[in-house]
Design a protein around this motif. Structure first.
Motif, PDB file in Angstrom:
ATOM      1  N   GLY A 126      94.746  75.289  68.389  1.00 35.17           N
ATOM      2  CA  GLY A 126      95.763  76.288  68.687  1.00 35.17           C
ATOM      3  C   GLY A 126      97.174  75.746  68.633  1.00 35.17           C
ATOM      4  O   GLY A 126      98.084  76.301  69.255  1.00 35.17           O
ATOM      5  N   LEU A 127      97.378  74.667  67.862  1.00 37.13           N
ATOM      6  CA  LEU A 127      98.673  74.003  67.799  1.00 37.13           C
ATOM      7  C   LEU A 127      99.251  74.075  66.393  1.00 37.13           C
ATOM      8  O   LEU A 127      98.518  74.200  65.410  1.00 37.13           O
ATOM      9  CB  LEU A 127      98.531  72.533  68.219  1.00 37.13           C
ATOM     10  CG  LEU A 127      98.022  72.287  69.640  1.00 37.13           C
ATOM     11  CD1 LEU A 127      97.761  70.802  69.856  1.00 37.13           C
ATOM     12  CD2 LEU A 127      99.003  72.816  70.681  1.00 37.13           C
ATOM     13  N   HIS A 128     100.571  73.926  66.316  1.00 32.39           N
ATOM     14  CA  HIS A 128     101.258  73.926  65.019  1.00 32.39           C
ATOM     15  C   HIS A 128     102.282  72.802  64.996  1.00 32.39           C
ATOM     16  O   HIS A 128     103.180  72.753  65.841  1.00 32.39           O
ATOM     17  CB  HIS A 128     101.962  75.256  64.774  1.00 32.39           C
ATOM     18  CG  HIS A 128     102.847  75.252  63.560  1.00 32.39           C
ATOM     19  ND1 HIS A 128     102.356  75.259  62.281  1.00 32.39           N
ATOM     20  CD2 HIS A 128     104.209  75.197  63.458  1.00 32.39           C
ATOM     21  CE1 HIS A 128     103.362  75.224  61.422  1.00 32.39           C
ATOM     22  NE2 HIS A 128     104.492  75.189  62.111  1.00 32.39           N
ATOM     23  N   ALA A 129     102.135  71.881  64.078  1.00 33.27           N
ATOM     24  CA  ALA A 129     103.098  70.790  63.921  1.00 33.27           C
ATOM     25  C   ALA A 129     104.252  71.262  63.042  1.00 33.27           C
ATOM     26  O   ALA A 129     104.016  71.835  61.973  1.00 33.27           O
ATOM     27  CB  ALA A 129     102.430  69.572  63.304  1.00 33.27           C
ATOM     28  N   ASP A 170     100.486  61.206  77.494  1.00 35.41           N
ATOM     29  CA  ASP A 170      99.594  62.314  77.165  1.00 35.41           C
ATOM     30  C   ASP A 170      99.915  62.744  75.741  1.00 35.41           C
ATOM     31  O   ASP A 170     101.101  62.956  75.401  1.00 35.41           O
ATOM     32  CB  ASP A 170      99.815  63.491  78.111  1.00 35.41           C
ATOM     33  CG  ASP A 170      99.354  63.214  79.537  1.00 35.41           C
ATOM     34  OD1 ASP A 170      98.696  62.180  79.766  1.00 35.41           O
ATOM     35  OD2 ASP A 170      99.650  64.042  80.416  1.00 35.41           O
ATOM     36  N   LEU A 171      98.908  62.840  74.901  1.00 36.82           N
ATOM     37  CA  LEU A 171      99.174  63.111  73.492  1.00 36.82           C
ATOM     38  C   LEU A 171      98.052  63.911  72.843  1.00 36.82           C
ATOM     39  O   LEU A 171      96.977  64.121  73.425  1.00 36.82           O
ATOM     40  CB  LEU A 171      99.410  61.791  72.742  1.00 36.82           C
ATOM     41  CG  LEU A 171      98.328  60.704  72.811  1.00 36.82           C
ATOM     42  CD1 LEU A 171      97.219  60.951  71.786  1.00 36.82           C
ATOM     43  CD2 LEU A 171      98.942  59.330  72.590  1.00 36.82           C
ATOM     44  N   VAL A 172      98.335  64.355  71.656  1.00 36.38           N
ATOM     45  CA  VAL A 172      97.328  64.943  70.773  1.00 36.38           C
ATOM     46  C   VAL A 172      97.127  63.968  69.627  1.00 36.38           C
ATOM     47  O   VAL A 172      98.092  63.597  68.941  1.00 36.38           O
ATOM     48  CB  VAL A 172      97.769  66.314  70.242  1.00 36.38           C
ATOM     49  CG1 VAL A 172      96.738  66.864  69.259  1.00 36.38           C
ATOM     50  CG2 VAL A 172      97.972  67.297  71.397  1.00 36.38           C
ATOM     51  N   ILE A 173      95.897  63.523  69.445  1.00 33.33           N
ATOM     52  CA  ILE A 173      95.559  62.612  68.355  1.00 33.33           C
ATOM     53  C   ILE A 173      94.948  63.422  67.227  1.00 33.33           C
ATOM     54  O   ILE A 173      94.201  64.375  67.479  1.00 33.33           O
ATOM     55  CB  ILE A 173      94.595  61.502  68.829  1.00 33.33           C
ATOM     56  CG1 ILE A 173      94.494  60.364  67.805  1.00 33.33           C
ATOM     57  CG2 ILE A 173      93.222  62.057  69.179  1.00 33.33           C
ATOM     58  CD1 ILE A 173      95.436  59.249  68.023  1.00 33.33           C
TER      59      ILE A 173
END
Length: 201
Positions: A126-129, A170-173
């Motif tokens: 549900g993410l957009h870079a 805290d991150l998104v890999i």
């Protein structure tokens, strides 16, 4: 995803997961010659991400080693190399492959690529870079020759070897099992395969 669950990065495709500060991420080269493009984004703001150019200026190397910490584009620590059983040969120079790269290599039809894999993997969360940062290309072998030229050589990693990284925030890999099958980025057999990762406490 539960702690220590083995997750698949499908051949030619991508995968992504949330990681807490202090957790370890082990990236496994399951078959031995698969490049894994790797990205890390700050969990609270995907405009902040692991940056190869900022990291190289910090570690003063083009190939990170155990003990080295990669930085974001805001020069904050994001991932630290904790263990490397894969030969310590990785790449921080090359952009993620994309449709245009394969067009230049002669592909008339659509070719799977790491850029699209990144965005699809994030979409599944549900993410957009907002952009495609240059990745940390784990297991990728791009030697610098004495004359300054670069070559794309097969990986030196062995079957089941791995790299373990510690999250410094805290991150998104996100990962892509690189689909390159025209030059020997993924070995002389030109056959991309799946890889795996684990998130450890």
């Amino acid at each position: 995803m539960s702690d220590q669950e083995l997750s698949t990065i499908p051949a030619r495709k991508g995968s992504a997961a949330h990681v807490k500060k202090g957790q370890l991420i082990r990236v496994i080269n399951t078959h031995g010659e698969q490049v894994v493009d790797t990205w890390a984004f700050a969990a609270g703001d995907l405009n902040e991400f692991m940056s190869m150019e900022h990291s190289r200026a910090h570690i003063l190397k083009i190939i990170p080693q155990v003990g080295d910490t990669m930085l974001t584009n805001k020069r904050r620590p994001v991932l630290t190399f904790v263990e490397d059983t894969a030969g310590a040969v990785h790449d921080t120079l090359m952009a993620a492959c994309d449709r245009y790269r394969y067009e230049l290599l002669g592909c008339a039809e659509y070719h799977d690529n790491c850029t699209d894999n990144l965005h699809e993997a994030l979409h599944q969360l549900g993410l957009h870079a907002p952009e495609t940062p240059s990745p940390l290309n784990l297991f990728m072998n791009v030697p610098v020759q004495q004359n300054g030229r670069l070559t794309f050589d097969p990986p030196v990693s062995s079957k089941g070897s791995s790299v373990t990284l510690r999250a410094e925030m805290d991150l998104v890999i996100a990962f892509s099992a690189c689909p390159q099958d025209i030059i020997p980025v993924n070995g002389k057999n030109l056959k991309p395969t799946e890889a795996h990762f684990q998130i450890l406490s």
